[in-house]
Design a protein around this motif. Structure first.
Motif, PDB file in Angstrom:
ATOM      1  N   PHE A  39     -18.743  -4.385 -63.082  1.00 35.44           N
ATOM      2  CA  PHE A  39     -18.639  -5.547 -63.959  1.00 35.44           C
ATOM      3  C   PHE A  39     -18.842  -5.121 -65.420  1.00 35.44           C
ATOM      4  N   ILE A  40     -19.780  -4.218 -65.649  1.00 33.96           N
ATOM      5  CA  ILE A  40     -19.988  -3.703 -67.009  1.00 33.96           C
ATOM      6  C   ILE A  40     -18.729  -2.982 -67.484  1.00 33.96           C
ATOM      7  N   GLU A  41     -18.116  -2.189 -66.604  1.00 32.33           N
ATOM      8  CA  GLU A  41     -16.860  -1.520 -66.958  1.00 32.33           C
ATOM      9  C   GLU A  41     -15.794  -2.534 -67.347  1.00 32.33           C
ATOM     10  N   GLU A  42     -15.706  -3.607 -66.585  1.00 28.53           N
ATOM     11  CA  GLU A  42     -14.724  -4.655 -66.868  1.00 28.53           C
ATOM     12  C   GLU A  42     -15.005  -5.308 -68.220  1.00 28.53           C
ATOM     13  N   LEU A  43     -16.249  -5.632 -68.473  1.00 27.29           N
ATOM     14  CA  LEU A  43     -16.605  -6.261 -69.742  1.00 27.29           C
ATOM     15  C   LEU A  43     -16.393  -5.316 -70.923  1.00 27.29           C
ATOM     16  N   ALA A  44     -16.643  -4.033 -70.711  1.00 25.54           N
ATOM     17  CA  ALA A  44     -16.450  -3.046 -71.775  1.00 25.54           C
ATOM     18  C   ALA A  44     -14.979  -2.662 -71.911  1.00 25.54           C
ATOM     19  N   ASP A  45     -14.172  -3.062 -70.926  1.00 21.27           N
ATOM     20  CA  ASP A  45     -12.747  -2.741 -70.899  1.00 21.27           C
ATOM     21  C   ASP A  45     -12.529  -1.235 -70.970  1.00 21.27           C
ATOM     22  N   SER A  46     -13.383  -0.504 -70.240  1.00 15.97           N
ATOM     23  CA  SER A  46     -13.278   0.948 -70.233  1.00 15.97           C
ATOM     24  C   SER A  46     -13.990   1.521 -69.010  1.00 15.97           C
ATOM     25  N   HIS A  47     -13.327   2.469 -68.380  1.00 14.33           N
ATOM     26  CA  HIS A  47     -13.974   3.177 -67.267  1.00 14.33           C
ATOM     27  C   HIS A  47     -14.828   4.325 -67.780  1.00 14.33           C
ATOM     28  N   VAL A  49     -17.483   4.099 -69.408  1.00 14.31           N
ATOM     29  CA  VAL A  49     -18.912   3.775 -69.415  1.00 14.31           C
ATOM     30  C   VAL A  49     -19.587   4.153 -68.092  1.00 14.31           C
ATOM     31  N   TRP A  50     -18.805   4.558 -67.088  1.00 15.21           N
ATOM     32  CA  TRP A  50     -19.405   4.848 -65.791  1.00 15.21           C
ATOM     33  C   TRP A  50     -20.521   5.895 -65.869  1.00 15.21           C
ATOM     34  N   SER A  54     -24.056   4.779 -64.263  1.00 16.68           N
ATOM     35  CA  SER A  54     -24.351   5.434 -62.994  1.00 16.68           C
ATOM     36  C   SER A  54     -25.813   5.856 -62.924  1.00 16.68           C
ATOM     37  N   GLY A  55     -26.484   5.433 -61.873  1.00 17.79           N
ATOM     38  CA  GLY A  55     -27.878   5.822 -61.651  1.00 17.79           C
ATOM     39  C   GLY A  55     -28.901   4.965 -62.366  1.00 17.79           C
ATOM     40  N   GLN A  56     -28.454   3.951 -63.107  1.00 14.73           N
ATOM     41  CA  GLN A  56     -29.407   3.071 -63.801  1.00 14.73           C
ATOM     42  C   GLN A  56     -30.061   2.115 -62.809  1.00 14.73           C
ATOM     43  N   SER A  57     -31.192   1.582 -63.186  1.00 12.58           N
ATOM     44  CA  SER A  57     -31.912   0.648 -62.321  1.00 12.58           C
ATOM     45  C   SER A  57     -31.203  -0.705 -62.297  1.00 12.58           C
ATOM     46  N   THR A  58     -31.491  -1.479 -61.279  1.00 12.15           N
ATOM     47  CA  THR A  58     -30.896  -2.807 -61.143  1.00 12.15           C
ATOM     48  C   THR A  58     -31.248  -3.679 -62.332  1.00 12.15           C
ATOM     49  N   ASP A  59     -32.489  -3.622 -62.783  1.00 10.96           N
ATOM     50  CA  ASP A  59     -32.871  -4.467 -63.927  1.00 10.96           C
ATOM     51  C   ASP A  59     -32.106  -4.065 -65.189  1.00 10.96           C
ATOM     52  N   GLN A  63     -29.544  -6.586 -67.223  1.00 12.87           N
ATOM     53  CA  GLN A  63     -29.720  -6.778 -68.660  1.00 12.87           C
ATOM     54  C   GLN A  63     -28.453  -6.395 -69.425  1.00 12.87           C
ATOM     55  N   THR A  64     -27.842  -5.298 -69.044  1.00 10.93           N
ATOM     56  CA  THR A  64     -26.631  -4.826 -69.704  1.00 10.93           C
ATOM     57  C   THR A  64     -25.459  -5.773 -69.450  1.00 10.93           C
ATOM     58  N   CYS A  65     -25.356  -6.304 -68.242  1.00 16.24           N
ATOM     59  CA  CYS A  65     -24.316  -7.310 -67.960  1.00 16.24           C
ATOM     60  C   CYS A  65     -24.485  -8.517 -68.878  1.00 16.24           C
ATOM     61  N   ARG A  66     -25.701  -8.991 -69.006  1.00 15.48           N
ATOM     62  CA  ARG A  66     -25.967 -10.140 -69.883  1.00 15.48           C
ATOM     63  C   ARG A  66     -25.585  -9.816 -71.326  1.00 15.48           C
ATOM     64  N   LEU A  67     -25.962  -8.644 -71.783  1.00 14.46           N
ATOM     65  CA  LEU A  67     -25.668  -8.230 -73.146  1.00 14.46           C
ATOM     66  C   LEU A  67     -24.163  -8.098 -73.371  1.00 14.46           C
ATOM     67  N   PHE A  68     -23.478  -7.398 -72.467  1.00 15.52           N
ATOM     68  CA  PHE A  68     -22.039  -7.213 -72.620  1.00 15.52           C
ATOM     69  C   PHE A  68     -21.295  -8.538 -72.571  1.00 15.52           C
ATOM     70  N   LEU A  69     -21.723  -9.443 -71.720  1.00 14.82           N
ATOM     71  CA  LEU A  69     -21.057 -10.738 -71.631  1.00 14.82           C
ATOM     72  C   LEU A  69     -21.191 -11.494 -72.942  1.00 14.82           C
ATOM     73  N   SER A  70     -22.368 -11.457 -73.537  1.00 16.55           N
ATOM     74  CA  SER A  70     -22.572 -12.186 -74.791  1.00 16.55           C
ATOM     75  C   SER A  70     -21.946 -11.466 -75.979  1.00 16.55           C
ATOM     76  N   GLU A  71     -21.912 -10.117 -75.962  1.00 15.47           N
ATOM     77  CA  GLU A  71     -21.371  -9.360 -77.085  1.00 15.47           C
ATOM     78  C   GLU A  71     -19.863  -9.129 -76.979  1.00 15.47           C
ATOM     79  N   ALA A  72     -19.373  -8.896 -75.783  1.00 12.63           N
ATOM     80  CA  ALA A  72     -17.956  -8.596 -75.606  1.00 12.63           C
ATOM     81  C   ALA A  72     -17.087  -9.842 -75.728  1.00 12.63           C
ATOM     82  N   ASP A  73     -17.640 -10.986 -75.425  1.00 12.54           N
ATOM     83  CA  ASP A  73     -16.861 -12.233 -75.459  1.00 12.54           C
ATOM     84  C   ASP A  73     -17.750 -13.389 -75.884  1.00 12.54           C
ATOM     85  N   PRO A  74     -18.336 -13.306 -77.086  1.00 11.07           N
ATOM     86  CA  PRO A  74     -19.317 -14.325 -77.497  1.00 11.07           C
ATOM     87  C   PRO A  74     -18.725 -15.730 -77.663  1.00 11.07           C
ATOM     88  N   GLN A  75     -17.457 -15.827 -78.023  1.00 10.08           N
ATOM     89  CA  GLN A  75     -16.847 -17.141 -78.244  1.00 10.08           C
ATOM     90  C   GLN A  75     -16.109 -17.654 -77.009  1.00 10.08           C
TER      91      GLN A  75
END
Length: 112
Positions: A39-47, A49-50, A54-59, A63-75
């Protein structure tokens, strides 16, 4: 109840059912982490970022999904507002389930 000896558990006797349950949780967590990473890859529109996700914690992934959603498509230009709302609800649900399971001590700072 069958028991197995495990070097991981320092040669203690643990029920087979416990190993089965641990395996299900580990598999579910790995699958969730992979989906969040995609999902982060999709929001960043780039593979590209893998390596970062990769290997990051669930939390961290939540957090990164929330950030990318608000920053990548704020409007809401790329994704409709109801999509934003639904994704935020899903991320909150993931957060609460992870906290209920005690997955990470750092999850406590995620829920807003």
């Amino acid at each position: 109840m069958d028991e197995v000896e495990s070097a991981i558990a320092w040669h203690t006797q643990l029920p087979v059912e416990l190993y089965t349950a641990i395996g299900r949780v580990a598999h579910s967590t790995a699958l969730l982490d992979a989906m969040l990473g995609e999902f982060i890859e999709e929001l960043a529109d780039s593979h590209m970022v893998w390596p970062l996700v990769s290997g990051q914690s669930t939390d961290w992934l939540i957090q990164t999904c929330r950030l990318f959603l608000s920053e990548a498509d704020p409007q809401g230009a790329h994704y409709p507002e109801d999509f934003h709302d639904e994704i935020q609800r899903c991320l909150a649900s993931i957060f609460h389930r992870a906290v209920d399971r005690g997955c990470s001590a750092s999850l406590s700072g995620l829920c807003r």
